[in-house]
Enzyme design. Structure first.
Site, PDB file in Angstrom:
ATOM      1  N   ASP A   1       3.866  65.211 -13.419  1.00  0.00           N
ATOM      2  CA  ASP A   1       5.211  65.161 -12.852  1.00  0.00           C
ATOM      3  C   ASP A   1       5.852  66.540 -12.745  1.00  0.00           C
ATOM      4  OD1 ASP A   1       5.204  62.327 -12.707  1.00  0.00           O
ATOM      5  OD2 ASP A   1       5.663  62.230 -14.848  1.00  0.00           O
TER       6      ASP A   1
ATOM      7  N   ASP B   1       7.751  62.455 -16.937  1.00  0.00           N
ATOM      8  CA  ASP B   1       7.452  62.837 -18.316  1.00  0.00           C
ATOM      9  C   ASP B   1       6.113  63.534 -18.488  1.00  0.00           C
ATOM     10  OD1 ASP B   1       5.874  60.553 -17.817  1.00  0.00           O
ATOM     11  OD2 ASP B   1       5.763  60.119 -19.961  1.00  0.00           O
TER      12      ASP B   1
ATOM     13  N   ASP C   1       9.221  58.537 -11.701  1.00  0.00           N
ATOM     14  CA  ASP C   1       7.839  58.193 -11.989  1.00  0.00           C
ATOM     15  C   ASP C   1       7.825  56.797 -12.604  1.00  0.00           C
ATOM     16  OD1 ASP C   1       5.042  58.555 -12.461  1.00  0.00           O
ATOM     17  OD2 ASP C   1       5.516  58.984 -14.553  1.00  0.00           O
TER      18      ASP C   1
END
Length: 777
Positions: free
Chosen positions: A665, A661, A466
């Site tokens: 996600d 995080d 990410d």
């Protein structure tokens, strides 16, 4: 930006009790006939009649039961606590329809079965489902484990000294007394283990060692038996040393948690309160040098926090109004007032401790195989030895018990075969390495949730990441607020703060922190709603308030105005807000981590494909591609599109690690072969799905985790090759009768000692890319 992550995580339903879970599965699956819980063996078995209609029946039951084990429901579930009934479960047993299901108790075994014809059970096909983790494993570890090895080492020393003295005196009458003392000292701990296993009706290598030692003594081989017990007790001491060192490494992560806090009442008066009595919303005062008792948010004052005991980061972290402080960390210099975010038992510190303790008992697939193999192998060797005794005696004409000259008896050869074929080194080869790897990683801010994560990470060849909070710092800063028409920036900031304080995404946290630091008073909103993939909306007075992506506001009444405003410059994120005739945006900046470029380059050097999956606009993705140079960057993705990207690689046969995080996600972390969560501050949803947690958001720790995983796999392969190779060579020699018992003992126990020492190498660092750690570490 990824506004879809504004959607609050759904509150999961509380785990059901074991009885309700099983009966619900039986209602859904006609082929499932019974489930048996064996509390003595901590095992669950299932019986089916015919082929289940669902191929994932076992997986479903396993995951649901393990969820109960990890939850508070296990504390009250009678069946999991060891009671012969379920009367104390959250779901009363009386709710189970007696016409459909029955619950039968037989000693330590409880069977939940479908009510059916009397002959049906004869056609049931039973198979083991899983081993339950006893609840005691998540309790504080026994400190005695760290010193038990010293007792075993002392016993081994006594055994060795008495054995040598007995050998020196040889035929002197006192030699037998010395040998007897050697047997008692060397066999004491093994006897305890044997008795424990016999209560479970299981034979293992401890039984074999005692049997061989006593067998040796019965034919006059006192010296050989003493040598065996000395080396076996020495290897046992080393094994316990390894486990004790592991526990010490893990416990040294955390300083003693505070027991009391200073509570501020409505009048501002201070009074002490037990940490267990703290609840969300309470106001505390923390003075310099004190530990923060719980996870909290600073509401007054400034300071810096020493988080090294939790994150491995030695540099103090500045804290001001709106910042989060973590339980167990130290307030360095300022007097601050904080608001409690969650109770002590839900703090980041407690989550991490729980993750570590669970990790030590979640075995890798290879380790589960050796556990099963070890027990079956023991029975096989006992059977083979019995057969070979009669072969040597009856077929080859050897004396059954008494050796004559250079010709050893059939019983002597049988004892030798038992020794060299025992799987001591094999049984220790994997768990010793796995636990050592988990301990080293935890000490350096990397949390593996079990041996399977250590094993799987080494096979990864694609790393998906990410952007926000992973490749960037995640500490977004509000750079400016704009309104259209100009002059109403304060209103935009107030409305944005009022909405964003209800979300947990990094963008929302930045806006919330900005609002608190500037003492913006939030307004009351109605009909708050998170719109997946777009943003947030609510009603403010008579107007519909919307906050989120540019393209969301560009499709409604504000389309013409939004189209006239150029997009935010690269490296910035924008949050648009529309409220009737009022339109504006908040511009935020998120810096790329200084270590990110080095991490991406090193991943490429290691042969891993790097992929960035982000919900940010294409301009930000292009800047990231230019700055970091990953193999591929995919922008403007919704959470489900991230999952599709990960799934596409897995369908190609690639092994994917996903690093993230946020709540958004979590689905892609679950879809990946190995989910990796960033930091103790990561969302609960991300931590729940992750198998590896990188403390303090240190991306470079992923490299250390990956290299540690590969090194652990190499050591496991070395251990297996050594243990299996030694057994193979010694067994062939024993069958041919060319190896004396003493040499067999030294070869067998020597390989066990080497395996344990080889695994301990994992406690002393990796070759390169060692992550930062605190000086105390």
């Amino acid at each position: 930006m990824n506004p879809s992550s504004h959607k609050p995580a759904e509150t999961p339903a509380p785990p059901r009790c074991l009885v309700e879970t099983v009966t619900a599965a039986m209602k859904d699956e006609p082929a499932l006939e019974a489930v048996r819980i064996d509390r003595a063996k901590h095992a669950i078995s299932v019986a089916t009649l015919g082929k289940p209609k669902s191929n994932d029946l076992d997986q479903r039951l396993t995951s649901e039961i393990q969820e109960i084990e990890r939850s508070d429901a296990a504390q009250s579930c009678g069946l999991l606590k060891g009671a012969p009934d379920c009367a104390s479960c959250p779901i009363p047993q009386q709710t189970i329809d007696p016409g459909q299901f029955s619950i039968r108790h037989e000693g330590d075994t409880t069977t939940i079965a479908r009510v059916t014809c009397p002959t049906a059970p004869t056609f049931w096909r039973w198979h083991d489902l899983l081993k339950l983790v006893p609840r005691k494993v998540v309790e504080p570890d026994r400190e005695g484990l760290e010193t038990e090895w010293k007792q075993q080492l002392a016993a081994a020393a006594v055994c060795g000294a008495c054995g040598l003295a007995g050998f020196a005196l040889n035929s002197h009458p006192a030699s037998l007394a010395l040998y007897a003392l050697a047997y008692v000292a060397g066999g004491l701990f093994a006897l305890h283990e044997v008795l424990e296993r016999l209560r479970e009706r299981v034979l293992d290598v401890h039984f074999l060692m005692l049997a061989v030692a006593l067998g040796s003594a019965s034919i006059g081989g006192w010296a050989e038996g003493a040598t065996l017990l000395f080396l076996f007790s020495l290897s046992g001491a080393l094994e316990h040393y390894a486990m004790g060192r592991t526990q010490r490494e893990i416990r040294s992560l955390f300083k003693t948690a505070p027991k009391t806090a200073t509570l501020l009442d409505a009048q501002g008066n201070e009074r002490p309160i037990g940490v267990d009595g703290l609840a969300a919303g309470m106001k505390l005062r923390v003075k310099p040098g004190d530990q923060f008792p719980v996870d909290a948010e600073i509401i007054k004052g400034k300071t810096a926090a020493d988080e090294s005991n939790l994150t491995g980061e030695a540099t103090p972290v500045d804290k001001t109004v709106g910042d989060t402080v973590l339980a167990g960390t130290i307030n360095l210099w300022g007097v601050v007032d904080v608001g409690v975010l969650r109770p002590a038992n839900q703090s980041a510190l407690q989550k991490i401790i729980q993750l570590i303790k669970e990790a030590q008992h979640l075995k890798a697939p290879a380790q589960r195989f050796t556990d099963q193999f070890g027990t079956r192998y023991t029975y096989a060797i006992l059977s083979l030895s019995l057969v070979m005794f009669f072969v040597w005696w009856l077929a080859f004409g050897l004396e059954p018990f008494l050796s004559t000259g250079e010709t050893k008896s059939a019983f002597y050869r049988t004892m030798t075969l038992l020794v060299v074929a025992s799987p001591c080194a094999l049984v220790l080869s994997i768990p010793s390495a796995i636990l050592a790897a988990i301990a080293w990683a935890a000490r350096h801010g990397i949390l593996f949730r079990g041996g399977a994560a250590v094993e799987k990470l080494s096979a990864v060849n694609v790393v998906a990441m990410d952007k926000t909070g992973t490749l960037t710092t995640g500490e977004l800063q509000v750079e400016r607020v704009e309104s259209f028409p100009p002059g109403r920036e304060a209103e935009i900031a107030q409305l944005a703060y009022s909405l964003e304080r209800l979300s947990t995404h990094p963008l929302a946290r930045a806006v919330t922190r900005y609002g608190k630091q500037n003492q913006i008073a939030p307004v009351e909103l109605e009909d708050f709603e998170s719109v997946a993939g777009t943003g947030l909306k609510a009603r403010h007075g008579r107007e519909q308030l919307r906050l989120g992506r540019r393209d969301w506001l560009a499709t409604g009444e504000h389309a013409a105005l939004v189209a006239q405003v150029p997009p935010a410059e690269a490296g910035h994120a924008e949050v648009w807000l529309g409220n009737g005739q009022l339109v504006g945006r908040v511009l935020l900046r998120d810096d790329i981590r200084p270590q990110a470029r080095a991490v991406v380059d090193e991943l490429r050097r290691l042969g891993l494909r790097t992929l960035v999956l982000t919900g940010d606009h294409q301009a930000a993705a292009d800047l990231l591609q230019e700055t970091l140079g990953p193999d591929e960057v995919r922008a403007e993705l919704k959470p489900e599109q991230k999952v599709e990207a990960v799934a596409a690689f897995t369908k190609e046969g690639r092994k994917v690690a996903m690093i993230g995080d946020g709540v958004n996600d979590a689905p892609s972390l679950a879809a990946a072969d190995v989910g990796v969560a960033m930091g103790a501050r990561g969302s609960d949803a991300a931590l729940e799905q992750a198998e590896v947690v990188l403390m303090h958001d240190r991306l470079e720790n992923f490299l250390a985790a990956f290299q540690l995983s590969r090194r652990a796999q190499r050591i496991i392969r070395q251990n297996l090759a050594l243990s299996l190779g030694t057994v193979a060579v010694l067994v062939v020699c024993a069958l041919l009768g060319t190896i004396p018992l003493t040499v067999g003992v030294v070869g067998h126990e020597g390989s066990t000692v080497i395996v344990v020492l080889n695994s301990l190498r994992l406690l002393f660092g990796i070759n390169s890319q060692t992550p930062a750690r605190s000086p105390a570490a």
